[in-house]
Motif scaffolding. Structure first.
Motif, PDB file in Angstrom:
ATOM      1  N   ALA A  52      17.937   9.538 -17.166  1.00  0.00           N
ATOM      2  CA  ALA A  52      18.324   8.761 -15.986  1.00  0.00           C
ATOM      3  C   ALA A  52      17.551   7.446 -16.000  1.00  0.00           C
ATOM      4  CB  ALA A  52      18.016   9.523 -14.704  1.00  0.00           C
ATOM      5  N   LEU A  53      17.813   6.631 -14.990  1.00  0.00           N
ATOM      6  CA  LEU A  53      17.015   5.420 -14.753  1.00  0.00           C
ATOM      7  C   LEU A  53      15.949   5.780 -13.714  1.00  0.00           C
ATOM      8  CD1 LEU A  53      16.737   2.325 -15.259  1.00  0.00           C
ATOM      9  CD2 LEU A  53      18.162   2.010 -13.223  1.00  0.00           C
ATOM     10  N   TYR A  54      14.694   5.563 -14.058  1.00  0.00           N
ATOM     11  CA  TYR A  54      13.599   5.860 -13.141  1.00  0.00           C
ATOM     12  C   TYR A  54      13.078   4.543 -12.577  1.00  0.00           C
ATOM     13  CZ  TYR A  54      13.946  10.631 -14.557  1.00  0.00           C
ATOM     14  OH  TYR A  54      14.435  11.911 -14.767  1.00  0.00           O
ATOM     15  N   LEU A  55      13.170   4.434 -11.265  1.00  0.00           N
ATOM     16  CA  LEU A  55      12.820   3.204 -10.570  1.00  0.00           C
ATOM     17  C   LEU A  55      11.556   3.391  -9.746  1.00  0.00           C
ATOM     18  CD1 LEU A  55      16.403   2.303  -9.355  1.00  0.00           C
ATOM     19  CD2 LEU A  55      15.007   0.819 -10.792  1.00  0.00           C
ATOM     20  N   CYS A  56      10.694   2.427  -9.856  1.00  0.00           N
ATOM     21  CA  CYS A  56       9.496   2.374  -9.031  1.00  0.00           C
ATOM     22  C   CYS A  56       9.728   1.329  -7.936  1.00  0.00           C
ATOM     23  CB  CYS A  56       8.297   1.983  -9.896  1.00  0.00           C
ATOM     24  SG  CYS A  56       6.767   1.661  -9.001  1.00  0.00           S
ATOM     25  N   ALA A  57       9.187   1.572  -6.755  1.00  0.00           N
ATOM     26  CA  ALA A  57       9.288   0.610  -5.664  1.00  0.00           C
ATOM     27  C   ALA A  57       7.981   0.578  -4.894  1.00  0.00           C
ATOM     28  CB  ALA A  57      10.450   0.971  -4.732  1.00  0.00           C
ATOM     29  N   LEU A  97      15.475   6.316 -19.311  1.00  0.00           N
ATOM     30  CA  LEU A  97      14.952   7.447 -20.075  1.00  0.00           C
ATOM     31  C   LEU A  97      16.091   8.271 -20.660  1.00  0.00           C
ATOM     32  CD1 LEU A  97      12.596   9.374 -20.888  1.00  0.00           C
ATOM     33  CD2 LEU A  97      12.986  10.542 -18.714  1.00  0.00           C
ATOM     34  N   THR A  98      15.988   8.554 -21.939  1.00  0.00           N
ATOM     35  CA  THR A  98      16.930   9.452 -22.605  1.00  0.00           C
ATOM     36  C   THR A  98      16.151  10.598 -23.226  1.00  0.00           C
ATOM     37  OG1 THR A  98      18.396   7.596 -23.131  1.00  0.00           O
ATOM     38  CG2 THR A  98      18.756   9.643 -24.342  1.00  0.00           C
ATOM     39  N   VAL A  99      16.513  11.811 -22.861  1.00  0.00           N
ATOM     40  CA  VAL A  99      15.853  13.006 -23.405  1.00  0.00           C
ATOM     41  C   VAL A  99      16.798  13.641 -24.414  1.00  0.00           C
ATOM     42  CG1 VAL A  99      14.802  15.232 -22.881  1.00  0.00           C
ATOM     43  CG2 VAL A  99      14.664  13.348 -21.223  1.00  0.00           C
ATOM     44  N   ASN A 144       0.814  -1.226   0.000  1.00  0.00           N
ATOM     45  CA  ASN A 144       0.000   0.000   0.000  1.00  0.00           C
ATOM     46  C   ASN A 144       0.841   1.265   0.000  1.00  0.00           C
ATOM     47  OD1 ASN A 144       0.842  -0.250   2.729  1.00  0.00           O
ATOM     48  ND2 ASN A 144      -1.025  -1.411   3.150  1.00  0.00           N
ATOM     49  N   ALA A 145       2.141   1.141  -0.216  1.00  0.00           N
ATOM     50  CA  ALA A 145       3.009   2.310  -0.384  1.00  0.00           C
ATOM     51  C   ALA A 145       3.791   2.128  -1.683  1.00  0.00           C
ATOM     52  CB  ALA A 145       3.980   2.453   0.782  1.00  0.00           C
ATOM     53  N   MET A 146       3.871   3.187  -2.481  1.00  0.00           N
ATOM     54  CA  MET A 146       4.598   3.143  -3.749  1.00  0.00           C
ATOM     55  C   MET A 146       5.443   4.388  -3.902  1.00  0.00           C
ATOM     56  SD  MET A 146       1.886   1.362  -6.387  1.00  0.00           S
ATOM     57  CE  MET A 146       3.164   0.828  -7.542  1.00  0.00           C
ATOM     58  N   TYR A 147       6.558   4.235  -4.632  1.00  0.00           N
ATOM     59  CA  TYR A 147       7.565   5.297  -4.701  1.00  0.00           C
ATOM     60  C   TYR A 147       8.119   5.431  -6.114  1.00  0.00           C
ATOM     61  CZ  TYR A 147       7.677   3.379   0.060  1.00  0.00           C
ATOM     62  OH  TYR A 147       7.321   2.859   1.275  1.00  0.00           O
ATOM     63  N   TRP A 148       8.516   6.649  -6.456  1.00  0.00           N
ATOM     64  CA  TRP A 148       9.338   6.885  -7.636  1.00  0.00           C
ATOM     65  C   TRP A 148      10.702   7.372  -7.179  1.00  0.00           C
ATOM     66  CZ3 TRP A 148       8.539   4.908 -12.122  1.00  0.00           C
ATOM     67  CH2 TRP A 148       7.249   4.793 -12.668  1.00  0.00           C
ATOM     68  N   TYR A 149      11.762   6.750  -7.732  1.00  0.00           N
ATOM     69  CA  TYR A 149      13.133   7.165  -7.510  1.00  0.00           C
ATOM     70  C   TYR A 149      13.791   7.477  -8.857  1.00  0.00           C
ATOM     71  CZ  TYR A 149      13.282   5.332  -2.675  1.00  0.00           C
ATOM     72  OH  TYR A 149      13.081   5.094  -1.332  1.00  0.00           O
ATOM     73  N   LYS A 150      14.770   8.379  -8.818  1.00  0.00           N
ATOM     74  CA  LYS A 150      15.588   8.682  -9.992  1.00  0.00           C
ATOM     75  C   LYS A 150      17.015   8.239  -9.686  1.00  0.00           C
ATOM     76  CE  LYS A 150      17.377  12.611 -12.677  1.00  0.00           C
ATOM     77  NZ  LYS A 150      17.392  14.096 -12.791  1.00  0.00           N
TER      78      LYS A 150
END
Lengths: 113, 109
Positions: free
Chosen positions: A87-92, A110-112, A30-36
């Motif tokens: 960057a690499l975008y990580l979900c947890a 992701l490449t911009v 029930n907890a979710m996160y975005w990290y870079k």
């Protein structure tokens, strides 16, 4: 297989594009996160959702917009990004208890351009 | 402020023992975690400490001293597959983990 799935695995986008990253977890968390994750820098916490409510936004620019429609899904909407956002975008995800670890997805590279 | 420090790189040989140190200064403390991350892959959980002392899990052990703001990860009988980044993370408040920069370990034969 960690139980947390991210799509796409790779994404190249122009600075004027709009795209979305998707994260899905089947762990009953029930907890979710975005990290870079950028080279030579620590994993940077971007957003935290607990029970579908955003509880943390670590001074992330508004060109990143999270969405959590339910406890199993998390999105990161991207628009007018800059090359330094590559960057690499990580979900947890995790349970809402102190003594449990977070499980990570494989990330979206992701490449911009 | 929050600060988590660990060495950038370490090298070791197969069969050896290596200790990766981590020091932290955070506004709160609800546990310290170690993760392993191979290149191009997701971080995977290794260990958790919330009380002072040593936690052992097979070839890996982790130690915590809360009064010193210090932890270490001990890897025994090193194997080539242990070449990876090792991430120290603290849960200071709430549920999210705050990470250090990671230590890249290279194991040679």
């Amino acid at each position: 297989e960690t139980g947390v799935t991210q799509t796409p695995r790779h994404l190249v986008m122009g600075m004027t594009n709009k795209k979305s990253l998707k994260c899905e977890q089947h762990l009953g968390h029930n907890a979710m996160y975005w990290y870079k994750q950028s080279a030579k820098k620590p994993l940077e916490l971007m957003f935290v959702y607990n029970f579908k409510e955003q509880t943390e936004n670590n001074s992330v620019p508004s060109r990143f917009s999270p969405e959590c429609p339910n406890s199993s899904h998390l999105f990161l909407h991207l628009h007018t990004l800059q090359p330094e956002d590559s960057a690499l975008y990580l979900c947890a995800s995790s349970t809402y208890r102190d003594n449990t670890e977070a499980f990570f997805g494989q990330g979206t590279r992701l490449t911009v351009v | 402020g929050q600060n988590i420090d660990q060495p950038t790189e370490m090298t070791a040989t197969e069969g050896a023992i290596v200790q990766i140190n981590c020091t932290y200064q955070t506004s709160g403390f609800n546990g310290l975690f170690w993760y392993q991350q191979h290149a191009g892959e997701a971080p995977t959980f290794l260990s958790y400490n919330v009380l002072d002392g040593l936690e052992e899990k097979g070839r890996f052990s982790s130690f915590l001293s809360r009064s010193k703001g210090y932890s270490y990860l001990l890897l025994k009988e090193l194997q080539m597959k242990d070449s990876a980044s090792y991430l120290c993370a603290v849960r200071d408040k709430g549920t999210a983990l705050i990470f250090g920069k990671g230590t890249t370990l290279s194991v040679s034969s």
